[in-house]
Write a protein that holds these residues in place. Structure first.
Motif, PDB file in Angstrom:
ATOM      1  N   ASP A 515       0.797  -1.228   0.000  1.00 27.55           N
ATOM      2  CA  ASP A 515       0.000   0.000   0.000  1.00 27.55           C
ATOM      3  C   ASP A 515       0.825   1.272   0.000  1.00 27.55           C
ATOM      4  OD1 ASP A 515       1.025  -0.289   2.567  1.00 27.55           O
ATOM      5  OD2 ASP A 515      -0.710   0.662   3.519  1.00 27.55           O
ATOM      6  N   GLY A 516       2.137   1.183   0.103  1.00 27.61           N
ATOM      7  CA  GLY A 516       2.947   2.388   0.250  1.00 27.61           C
ATOM      8  C   GLY A 516       3.815   2.698  -0.958  1.00 27.61           C
ATOM      9  N   ILE A 517       4.375   3.902  -0.954  1.00 25.88           N
ATOM     10  CA  ILE A 517       5.322   4.294  -2.002  1.00 25.88           C
ATOM     11  C   ILE A 517       6.489   3.321  -2.025  1.00 25.88           C
ATOM     12  CG2 ILE A 517       6.991   6.073  -2.680  1.00 25.88           C
ATOM     13  CD1 ILE A 517       5.062   8.155  -1.670  1.00 25.88           C
ATOM     14  N   ASN A 518       6.910   2.903  -0.834  1.00 26.94           N
ATOM     15  CA  ASN A 518       8.033   1.977  -0.734  1.00 26.94           C
ATOM     16  C   ASN A 518       7.736   0.623  -1.386  1.00 26.94           C
ATOM     17  OD1 ASN A 518       6.185   1.779   1.633  1.00 26.94           O
ATOM     18  ND2 ASN A 518       7.464   0.011   2.098  1.00 26.94           N
ATOM     19  N   ASP A 519       6.454   0.299  -1.559  1.00 27.34           N
ATOM     20  CA  ASP A 519       6.070  -0.967  -2.176  1.00 27.34           C
ATOM     21  C   ASP A 519       5.986  -0.868  -3.699  1.00 27.34           C
ATOM     22  OD1 ASP A 519       5.693  -2.236   0.356  1.00 27.34           O
ATOM     23  OD2 ASP A 519       3.745  -1.252   0.517  1.00 27.34           O
ATOM     24  N   ALA A 520       5.995   0.355  -4.237  1.00 30.15           N
ATOM     25  CA  ALA A 520       5.755   0.554  -5.671  1.00 30.15           C
ATOM     26  C   ALA A 520       6.710  -0.221  -6.570  1.00 30.15           C
ATOM     27  CB  ALA A 520       5.794   2.047  -6.003  1.00 30.15           C
ATOM     28  N   PRO A 521       8.038  -0.196  -6.328  1.00 27.97           N
ATOM     29  CA  PRO A 521       8.926  -0.977  -7.206  1.00 27.97           C
ATOM     30  C   PRO A 521       8.632  -2.472  -7.165  1.00 27.97           C
ATOM     31  CG  PRO A 521      10.172   0.634  -5.931  1.00 27.97           C
ATOM     32  CD  PRO A 521       8.794   0.604  -5.351  1.00 27.97           C
ATOM     33  N   ALA A 522       8.353  -3.000  -5.979  1.00 26.45           N
ATOM     34  CA  ALA A 522       8.035  -4.427  -5.855  1.00 26.45           C
ATOM     35  C   ALA A 522       6.720  -4.747  -6.564  1.00 26.45           C
ATOM     36  CB  ALA A 522       7.968  -4.826  -4.381  1.00 26.45           C
ATOM     37  N   LEU A 523       5.725  -3.866  -6.430  1.00 27.94           N
ATOM     38  CA  LEU A 523       4.445  -4.064  -7.110  1.00 27.94           C
ATOM     39  C   LEU A 523       4.635  -4.094  -8.621  1.00 27.94           C
ATOM     40  CD1 LEU A 523       2.136  -1.654  -5.047  1.00 27.94           C
ATOM     41  CD2 LEU A 523       2.110  -4.137  -4.982  1.00 27.94           C
ATOM     42  N   ALA A 524       5.489  -3.201  -9.112  1.00 28.85           N
ATOM     43  CA  ALA A 524       5.713  -3.109 -10.553  1.00 28.85           C
ATOM     44  C   ALA A 524       6.495  -4.298 -11.094  1.00 28.85           C
ATOM     45  CB  ALA A 524       6.441  -1.807 -10.889  1.00 28.85           C
ATOM     46  N   ASN A 525       7.350  -4.906 -10.272  1.00 28.97           N
ATOM     47  CA  ASN A 525       8.188  -6.011 -10.724  1.00 28.97           C
ATOM     48  C   ASN A 525       7.543  -7.377 -10.555  1.00 28.97           C
ATOM     49  OD1 ASN A 525      11.143  -5.302 -11.622  1.00 28.97           O
ATOM     50  ND2 ASN A 525      10.620  -3.823 -10.031  1.00 28.97           N
ATOM     51  N   ALA A 526       6.510  -7.477  -9.728  1.00 35.93           N
ATOM     52  CA  ALA A 526       5.810  -8.744  -9.563  1.00 35.93           C
ATOM     53  C   ALA A 526       5.009  -9.059 -10.813  1.00 35.93           C
ATOM     54  CB  ALA A 526       4.896  -8.685  -8.345  1.00 35.93           C
ATOM     55  N   ALA A 527       4.738 -10.353 -11.040  1.00 34.08           N
ATOM     56  CA  ALA A 527       3.882 -10.717 -12.162  1.00 34.08           C
ATOM     57  C   ALA A 527       2.511 -10.074 -12.014  1.00 34.08           C
ATOM     58  CB  ALA A 527       3.752 -12.242 -12.247  1.00 34.08           C
ATOM     59  N   ILE A 528       2.045  -9.981 -10.752  1.00 28.71           N
ATOM     60  CA  ILE A 528       0.782  -9.314 -10.448  1.00 28.71           C
ATOM     61  C   ILE A 528       0.997  -8.417  -9.235  1.00 28.71           C
ATOM     62  CG2 ILE A 528      -1.658  -9.617  -9.881  1.00 28.71           C
ATOM     63  CD1 ILE A 528      -1.408 -12.497 -10.954  1.00 28.71           C
ATOM     64  N   GLY A 529       0.859  -7.118  -9.416  1.00 24.91           N
ATOM     65  CA  GLY A 529       0.964  -6.171  -8.305  1.00 24.91           C
ATOM     66  C   GLY A 529      -0.416  -5.844  -7.772  1.00 24.91           C
ATOM     67  N   VAL A 530      -0.602  -5.977  -6.472  1.00 27.90           N
ATOM     68  CA  VAL A 530      -1.908  -5.737  -5.846  1.00 27.90           C
ATOM     69  C   VAL A 530      -1.760  -4.609  -4.832  1.00 27.90           C
ATOM     70  CG1 VAL A 530      -3.838  -6.752  -4.590  1.00 27.90           C
ATOM     71  CG2 VAL A 530      -2.428  -8.199  -6.076  1.00 27.90           C
ATOM     72  N   ALA A 531      -2.505  -3.525  -5.013  1.00 24.64           N
ATOM     73  CA  ALA A 531      -2.432  -2.375  -4.110  1.00 24.64           C
ATOM     74  C   ALA A 531      -3.694  -2.282  -3.269  1.00 24.64           C
ATOM     75  CB  ALA A 531      -2.241  -1.079  -4.900  1.00 24.64           C
ATOM     76  N   MET A 532      -3.533  -1.799  -2.047  1.00 26.50           N
ATOM     77  CA  MET A 532      -4.671  -1.548  -1.176  1.00 26.50           C
ATOM     78  C   MET A 532      -5.249  -0.179  -1.525  1.00 26.50           C
ATOM     79  SD  MET A 532      -4.384  -4.358   0.419  1.00 26.50           S
ATOM     80  CE  MET A 532      -5.534  -4.276   1.796  1.00 26.50           C
ATOM     81  N   GLY A 533      -6.576  -0.095  -1.623  1.00 31.76           N
ATOM     82  CA  GLY A 533      -7.235   1.118  -2.094  1.00 31.76           C
ATOM     83  C   GLY A 533      -7.020   2.340  -1.235  1.00 31.76           C
ATOM     84  N   GLN A 534      -6.749   2.155   0.059  1.00 28.91           N
ATOM     85  CA  GLN A 534      -6.523   3.289   0.939  1.00 28.91           C
ATOM     86  C   GLN A 534      -5.040   3.612   1.068  1.00 28.91           C
ATOM     87  OE1 GLN A 534      -8.559   2.506   4.634  1.00 28.91           O
ATOM     88  NE2 GLN A 534     -10.556   2.278   3.650  1.00 28.91           N
ATOM     89  N   GLY A 535      -4.230   3.012   0.183  1.00 27.99           N
ATOM     90  CA  GLY A 535      -2.796   3.271   0.201  1.00 27.99           C
ATOM     91  C   GLY A 535      -2.455   4.524  -0.586  1.00 27.99           C
TER      92      GLY A 535
END
Length: 637
Positions: A515-535
């Motif tokens: 859910d955080g900015i710090n998670d953005a690179p990992a989300l982008a590099n995963a086959a499927i990035g899943v974000a929490m809506g209140q992030g």
């Protein structure tokens, strides 16, 4: 006003549909000019795709379905089936419009991320005067002044003062970090305390924030294996069909004694029945229905490919704070050693004057208690420790144990406090002069549904991991409660990205939930990035799917939805491919005529569409027999 590519594609689809309907009505009414309406439908719906197909063929030496669909529509018109040609064009145009919407996203997430990075800094000279300079002008060794409430402009080392730093943009953790002399500071984080002085230790292009931006850009510019496979398959399919059509016309005419009219007629029938209309409809309507189902249940998919891939998920990694946990500290233990009512009155009076997350947690825990209100209390903030106030001749302090190093703690009390700390909890103390009169354990507790969801994925044979920037003890406590397979603590964004890349290489289809900015690179590099809506916005922008209601059960529902979609699409592809094969063979043996070919072709298309619409049905979530997570609330007097 210039229309975007997405709006142009949508407009073309709408115009194609309108003229197709008009042509159908005119044809049924017996109007002789009805072909004009169908021609307009084919023109508006197929111009862009046909142009791109021709350009791609001549410039890149690549044949695609765009060109084949144009020829199929023209072939249908040549043999007098105008509605068929318009329908083929409309279905393909609709598919192209959806693809335009889901794949040609602007890179606004990069711009929004860069906007969070400070552009200027206060450079200190030898006389202590400050000069406003751009961050790109800074050099290693420069001294900077960071005022209270300002963003730290660049990575560096704290050399004067102490402060509380909000590092949520980097670590994603809700509790600010206390920083002292020689501690490392990260650009983009916020100075919550008094003004500090720092020295630059990295150039602007090498900061942690800059790395996050580069990692996101790199991941977005890397094509997926699925996209490459579809491109190769498309090229091969079109070549086969384009070779088969003239062969279907020439071979029977030359070697089988067919008349030219019969041979040409059979070639045109083949062009219609071999068009991938049913194959396209095998996936698109079902996927759209599944995406609509997800949206209705609070899940946003940014493309059908991510929803389809979710069925093949082999590993899933979760961020801790705000994803598996509530994202804010909660008082799990409250122990009053003496004078509970008086201590509670003063504690709340002090904490109400602070915006610190720990203070807010204590207020939330006791806000319904009957307490006296101190209107004129004066509270002094002591950076790095907590707050203090004097009432009468008594000094009250709330904060860390280091607040009063001369306080004597009994062995029994020390053991109890150590147990809380070993459980990953933050311990806050209330002092009355030199004596501890109360202490509190605080923890960012797991969400109520977190364990159930983790259990579901484990039972589905999917490897579960928790990756967090939090300390090991806290992370271990949460991981033990949720029973995840692996845990990685003290991770920076780059560490999370490396771990996600390793899992992707090991398992193939993997997911990252954050859910955080710090998670953005990992989300982008995963086959499927899943974000929490209140992030954060950047996490939601780079992710492939978003849980709009922050409910992890929706992730479980999405996996079930994906598995059902995979079954339906497989059924549709097998059925439509089988029908096309039968129609092609029947055409060669002159068993069917054009009307029957159209009925078989369109009938198979209608069947797969109706089968796909079953994805609109809500997916029930099977409830597991689990012990619910209970927050421990110890309150002793």
């Amino acid at each position: 006003m210039k229309l975007s590519e997405e709006k142009k594609a949508l407009l073309s689809t709408i115009l194609c549909l309108i003229f197709m309907i008009i042509g159908f009505i005119l044809e049924k009414s017996g109007t002789v000019f009805y072909p004009i309406s169908f021609i307009l439908a084919i023109f508006f719906g197929g111009f862009k795709q046909t142009k791109e197909g021709i350009v791609d063929t001549f410039e890149n030496k690549h044949l695609n379905v765009d060109l084949l669909m144009a020829l199929a529509a023209i072939g249908a018109c040549i043999i007098g089936n105008w509605f068929e040609g318009a329908m083929l064009t409309f279905i393909f145009c609709l598919s192209s419009a959806l693809e335009e919407y889901t794949t040609n996203k602007s890179k606004k997430e990069i711009a929004s991320l860069m906007n969070m990075q400070p552009e200027t800094a206060l450079l200190l000279d030898d006389q202590g005067k400050t000069t406003d300079v751009t961050v790109t002008q800074l050099q290693i060794g420069d001294r900077l002044l960071v005022p209270k409430g300002a963003r730290i402009p660049i990575d560096g080392i704290l050399i004067k003062g102490s402060s509380t730093i909000d590092e949520a943009a980097i670590t994603g953790e809700s509790v600010p970090v206390e920083k002292g002399i020689n501690d490392e500071l990260f650009g983009g984080t916020i100075n919550l305390g008094e003004a500090i002085t720092m020295t630059v230790n990295k150039n602007s292009e090498d900061t942690l924030f800059a790395k996050i931006i580069r990692l996101v850009e790199e991941a977005q510019n890397t094509p997926s294996q699925t996209a490459s496979f579809i491109e190769k398959l498309e090229n091969t399919y079109v070549k086969i069909v384009l070779v088969a059509i003239p062969m279907m016309i020439i071979i029977p005419f030359v070697f089988l004694g067919w008349s030219w009219n019969e041979s040409f007629y059979r070639g045109m029938v083949l062009l219609v029945v071999a068009s991938p209309c049913a194959l396209v409809a095998s996936a698109t309507p079902a996927t759209l229905a599944a995406i609509s189902n997800g949206a209705r249940n609070g899940v946003l998919f940014k493309g059908g490919a991510y929803l389809e891939n979710l069925a093949s998920l082999k590993a899933i990694a979760f961020d801790k704070t705000g994803t598996l946990t509530l994202g804010v500290p909660v008082v799990t233990d409250a122990i009053f050693l003496k004078n509970k009512q008086e201590s509670l009155n003063i504690l709340l009076a002090m904490e109400r004057q602070s915006t610190h997350p720990l203070a807010q947690a204590i207020i939330t825990r006791f806000e319904h208690e009957n307490t006296a209100v101190y209107d004129q209390i004066e509270v002094k903030n002591i950076i790095g420790f907590g707050m203090e106030t004097t009432i009468g001749a008594t000094t009250w302090r709330v904060g860390k144990s280091a607040f009063n190093e001369y306080t004597t703690i009994s062995k029994e009390l020390e053991i109890e406090i150590e147990q809380l700390q070993n459980a990953g909890k933050t311990v806050i103390y209330l002092f009355q002069d030199q004596e501890i009169v109360a202490y509190f354990g605080l923890l960012d507790v797991p969400k109520p549904e977190a364990k159930e969801v983790i259990t579901y994925f484990k039972q589905s044979g999917i490897h579960t991991t928790m990756i967090t920037g939090d300390h090991e003890k806290t992370a271990t406590a949460v991981a033990a409660e949720l029973e995840v397979d692996d845990i990685y603590a003290d991770c920076l964004p780059e560490d999370k990205t490396i771990l996600v890349k390793k899992q992707k290489a090991m398992y193939g289809i993997n997911a990252m939930v954050g859910d955080g900015i710090n998670d953005a690179p990992a989300l982008a590099n995963a086959a499927i990035g899943v974000a929490m809506g209140q992030g954060t916005d950047i996490a939601m922008d780079v992710a492939d799917m978003v849980l709009m209601k922050n409910d992890l059960k929706k992730l479980q529902m999405s996996h079930l939805l994906s598995k059902k979609l995979k079954r339906i699409v497989t059924q549709n592809i097998a059925f439509s491919a089988g029908v096309i094969a039968i129609l092609i063979l029947s055409n060669f043996f002159q068993i069917i005529n054009l009307p029957l070919g159209v009925v078989g072709h369109e009938g198979s298309t209608i069947f797969v569409i109706l089968n796909g619409l079953r994805m609109l049905k809500t997916i029930p979530i099977e409830k597991k027999s689990l012990q619910p997570f209970h927050t421990q609330k110890t309150e002793l007097v």
